[in-house]
Motif scaffolding. Structure first.
Motif, short mmCIF file in Angstrom:
data_model
loop_
_atom_site.label_atom_id
_atom_site.label_comp_id
_atom_site.label_asym_id
_atom_site.label_seq_id
_atom_site.Cartn_x
_atom_site.Cartn_y
_atom_site.Cartn_z
N GLU A 110 -8.20 4.32 6.54
CA GLU A 110 -8.60 3.86 5.20
C GLU A 110 -8.15 2.44 4.94
OE1 GLU A 110 -8.48 8.19 3.09
OE2 GLU A 110 -7.86 6.47 1.85
N ILE A 166 0.84 -1.21 0.00
CA ILE A 166 0.00 0.00 0.00
C ILE A 166 0.87 1.26 0.00
CG2 ILE A 166 -0.12 0.08 2.54
CD1 ILE A 166 -3.11 0.91 2.23
N ASP A 167 0.33 2.35 -0.49
CA ASP A 167 0.99 3.65 -0.38
C ASP A 167 1.18 3.93 1.11
OD1 ASP A 167 1.55 6.38 -0.12
OD2 ASP A 167 0.41 6.90 -1.92
N LYS A 189 1.61 6.41 2.86
CA LYS A 189 0.98 7.61 3.42
C LYS A 189 -0.52 7.40 3.68
CE LYS A 189 2.18 10.63 0.19
NZ LYS A 189 2.98 9.81 -0.75
N THR A 190 -1.08 6.30 3.18
CA THR A 190 -2.52 6.05 3.37
C THR A 190 -2.86 6.11 4.86
OG1 THR A 190 -2.40 4.54 1.51
CG2 THR A 190 -4.39 4.41 2.88
#
Lengths: 157, 744
Positions: free
Chosen positions: A24, A16-17, A19-20
């Motif tokens: 979320e 995953i990114d 920064k998510t």
């Protein structure tokens, strides 16, 4: 980036990114319903989760920050078969109206009870000072937490 | 209002309320036995309401939605009672325009009165039909049969058949007749019990409970971008940069409406932030000075409507005249859950999942706005946070629908941000209430004049006619025209809700002045104008009591012949420790407030004791008592919860809240700029119900808002010696009043 952490006692891994927001990732990737989106600003408490046993605001914590740590959501606290004392107490006291804030109330109360099993009203007020309820269920929420605390100390003795 | 509709009983001395409501609406309030109400709102077929389902369940379908008020539990109780089944056999169907009865909005604390009455009738009839079938099957007279939890008994003995065997859901395709006999009150076993809420276990165990918990395959995430006030015009935006961002599926622009859709939620949030940077907005309206809103209301262009008049004003000799002005600011619904919606356009049908208060009115409004046929739109209710009136839910639903039309076959989940909600939602209107009364030589009220200034309290986008109230409808390239301010007539009233004092006053004249153009978006907030009117009337009653040197309980009772009203106040006097609280300038004080909501519904009296810190003006609420008479009560704990919540929310409005705005638009955008009451500020609450099983059931959700505000102001007066009339009653206002010897 791959993030590894423990979610509700299970080792999980997510590409995953980084920064998510943790919120979320929990809601959209792990499809958990406990933590709620309320403000995205760490002001209302609806998104609270336990991080290493401490209540934190998952809406402002990037998922990368929990790498290697323990995250517990409302789902991890208990379920219908094996409920947490706070979940039972919230049902017994009918401690909500819309219930959108309940996740935050229960998570923050769980953190409180883990360090203080005999909280007075002022301790509860303080622990929930940054948790907002718009329906006005506050007195019932306090009663539910006191009821849960009582059942905990009863179990010990 | 047409003059033919006015019943002006000149010279009779009787109260004249100006109303133009159909008799059926009034009948819901006044029918002594609500079980005999004739209308099912056009939904006359039994199978619209009730379905016998395999597995021993009975499905009840209603048009009223849950938002935390416990209505669906109460309606399930009514159905269980009439059908003689246990609560565990009742399932409440979701509200869906594909199959639910159209019960318009869930509003105005009317759901038990409206839906409850309809469910009672349908369930009583369903039992009658089922029992007739059983009698036929068993070849026994109906009179010898009874029902226990759905099983048919003959003279108290099991017959071996039950509802599910008898019918399997057939034969409910019939019209519910007018003359259905409901169960006699004495036999009630479920109604009147504090049955636990049906939805709470799923909520504490984080099962799918809310709109946000709905996840669909291929679902994309959307965000809207709006200016600092929702009516700002979008002059310029760079969409190309954002359209090229990773994950972005589409930038939707239609006039001033701007939104972005992305695969992942964070991509949508980031894209929306990027879009916002390149936007140039032009504010359409100029805002009045937020600190002088009440003066602005009086000077703005308005239309005057008579509310009530008892003639012979000032005929009786008033020896003492007293006048005062009260005001409240714009207030936000401020749900903890910012509005959200999911929409899916499959090329033929648009399905919208929404947490709005009325799925049928929403369907009509969305269809009209998007140029679709009504049959092409399906609205499904999905719960979210509490709404407390008309908040951003309908707007978000139409936003999502408009976006979904651009991306066929992909479910679009739209989430408003906290700031979107605070800036976009329609607020409860600011109000100004001016009162003037004369006291006669015995200290009784001889006459009473009242003027109310307010914006409208209803801009719901109900159906095609109201569609122009939706934000998207106003922002799109070809905007719909905004309907003129809706004026809700007496006896229910909008700005003038509860404007007519329930007290015995020989001469009286009340007018309302509705401001034609509101400076901010406004609509229905829990209790509408009743909050400010009751605050004004009940503060003023206290002022008159002081002027007559009479105790505030006594002064009210001396002017009150309504027996149920008297009982509520008398009981409040008994349960509250008013006599033990030191008073007048000691820093501690108590106060009361009372109203019969809408002058048609529940009676509620509230007592507040509090402390005022003379050094900083800080108010600490110590204890509140409420006494409520809502007629026949379906779920006592549900009633208590509504009153408790009403008191806390009203205390928050009264002490802290105010939508802030300036030349740059709305400045209340988060919980720092719009603080609400927190745990340490909530008083002890005690609610007592006076049950009157023989009286029609009445809604309670909005009954405490006004009385609480007045009780707080009256208590502050006793504690500090200062009379505050401009909500919010903040520490700063109290402190400057305390420090100012001239302040009266």
């Amino acid at each position: 980036m791959t993030i590894n952490f423990k979610l509700n006692d299970k080792a999980v891994s997510l590409d995953i990114d980084p920064k998510t927001p943790l919120l979320e990732a929990l809601r959209n990737d792990f499809e958990l319903n406990g933590p709620k989106f309320g403000c995205g600003l760490a002001q209302c408490g609806a998104c609270s989760v336990l991080l290493e046993g401490e209540a934190v605001r998952s809406c402002v914590i990037p998922v990368a920050a929990v790498n290697g740590l323990n995250v517990t959501t409302l789902e991890g606290l208990g379920n219908q078969q094996n409920p947490h004392v706070l979940q039972l107490a919230f049902i017994e006291e009918q401690a909500m109206q819309c219930g959108y804030c309940s996740n935050g109330m229960i998570i923050n109360a769980a953190a409180l009870l883990s360090r203080n099993q005999t909280p007075e009203k002022k301790d509860i007020d303080k622990a929930l000072a940054a948790n907002l309820c718009r329906c006005g269920a506050h007195p019932r929420i306090v009663r539910a937490i006191q009821r849960a605390a009582k059942s905990l100390t009863k179990d010990v003795t | 209002m047409s003059s033919t509709r006015r019943q002006f009983l000149q010279g009779s001395g009787a109260l004249v309320a100006y109303f133009s409501l159909p008799a059926s609406v009034l009948a819901q309030y006044t029918s002594p036995n609500p079980g005999q109400t004739k209308e099912l709102r056009g939904n006359t077929s039994l199978d619209t309401w009730i379905r016998v389902e395999a597995g021993g369940l009975i499905v009840i379908s209603v048009g009223k939605v849950e938002f935390g008020q416990g209505i669906r539990t109460a309606l399930a109780q009514i159905a269980a009672e009439e059908l003689d089944i246990s609560m565990s056999r009742v399932r409440m169907a979701e509200v869906d325009t594909a199959h639910s009865p159209d019960e318009s909005y869930t509003f105005s604390a009317m759901s038990v009165q409206q839906s409850g009455t309809r469910v009672r009738k349908a369930a009583a009839y369903a039992r009658q039909v089922l029992l007739a079938h059983a009698a036929k099957t068993l070849n026994l007279p109906t009179a010898e049969l009874s029902v226990v939890n759905g099983s048919i008994l003959h003279n108290g003995q099991p017959t071996g058949i039950d509802y599910w065997e008898i019918l399997e859901g057939k034969d409910f395709d019939r019209v519910v007749p007018d003359d259905v006999t409901a169960k006699p009150l004495e036999q009630y076993q479920v109604i009147g019990q504090s049955v636990p809420r049906l939805d709470i276990p799923d909520k504490v165990f984080a099962k799918t409970s809310y709109l946000a918990d709905q996840r669909m395959p291929d679902m994309a995430h959307a965000r809207v971008v709006r200016g600092s006030s929702p009516d700002a015009r979008l002059l310029e935006v760079d969409t190309s940069t954002v359209a090229a961002m990773r994950g972005v599926l589409k930038v939707v622009r239609d006039g001033s409406f701007l939104a972005v859709v992305a695969e992942r939620e964070m991509q949508a949030t980031q894209a929306a932030a990027k879009l916002a940077e390149s936007c140039r907005w032009q504010a359409k309206k100029t805002f009045p000075d937020a600190s002088r809103v009440s003066e602005w209301l009086k000077s703005a262009k308005s239309q005057t409507y008579p509310v009530a008049e008892r003639l012979s004003l000032s005929e009786k000799a008033a020896v003492k005249v007293h006048s005062a002005q009260y005001s409240r600011p714009f207030l936000a619904h401020a749900s903890i859950a910012p509005s959200a919606a999911i929409a899916l356009w499959n090329g033929k049908v648009l399905t919208v999942w929404s947490h709005g208060q009325g799925m049928y009115p929403l369907r009509g409004a969305i269809a009209h706005t998007l140029g679709l046929k009504q049959q092409q739109v399906r609205c499904v209710h999905s719960e979210s946070g509490g709404v407390y009136g008309h908040n951003g839910a309908d707007d978000a639903a139409c936003d999502a629908a408009a976006i979904a039309m651009q991306l066929p076959n992909r479910p679009i989940k739209l989430q408003w941000s906290r700031a979107d909600e605070f800036r976009g939602e329609p607020y409860g209107s600011a109000m100004m209430v001016s009162t003037r009364a004369g006291l006669d030589s015995q200290g009784r009220i001889a006459d009473w004049q009242q003027d109310i200034w307010s914006c409208t309290h209803s801009t719901r986008p109900g159906g095609a006619a109201g569609a122009g109230n939706l934000l998207y409808a106003q922002q799109k390239q070809k905007p719909l025209s905004v309907p003129p301010p809706r004026v809700i007539p007496q006896p229910i009233g909008g700005a003038d809700r509860n404007a007519v004092p329930l007290y015995d006053i020989p001469a009286l004249k009340i007018n309302k002045h509705i401001v034609l153009e509101a400076p901010l978006r406004v609509s229905a907030l829990r209790s509408l104008g009743a909050y400010a009117n009751i605050f004004a009337i009940e503060s003023f009653m206290d002022e008159l009591a002081v002027a007559s040197a009479v105790d505030p309980f006594e002064f009210r009772l001396a002017h009150l012949s309504d027996q149920r009203a008297r009982r509520v106040l008398e009981r409040l006097r008994e349960v509250s420790a008013w006599g033990q609280i030191p008073t007048y300038g000691t820093g501690k004080g108590w106060g009361i407030g009372f109203a019969k909501y809408k002058n048609l519904s529940a009676y509620c009296a509230v007592f507040v004791s509090l402390s005022v810190d003379q050094k900083n003006g800080q108010v600490t609420l110590d204890k509140t008592h409420a006494v409520i008479d809502a007629g026949l009560v379906v779920n006592p704990d549900g009633v208590r919860a509504q009153i408790e919540g009403g008191i806390v929310q009203s205390a928050s409005w009264t002490l802290k809240e105010q939508v802030k705005f300036g030349s740059l638009g709305v400045r209340s955008t988060d919980w720092m700029s719009y603080p609400i009451l927190g745990f340490s500020e909530v008083p002890e609450l005690d609610v007592e119900i006076i049950e009157r099983r023989d009286q029609p059931w009445l809604g309670v959700a909005e009954a405490a808002q006004g009385p609480t505000a007045a009780a707080i102001a009256n208590a502050i007066f006793r504690a500090s010696g200062k009379r505050l009339r401009d909500i919010p009653l903040t520490a700063l206002k109290i402190l400057s009043a305390v420090k100012d010897p001239q302040f009266a």
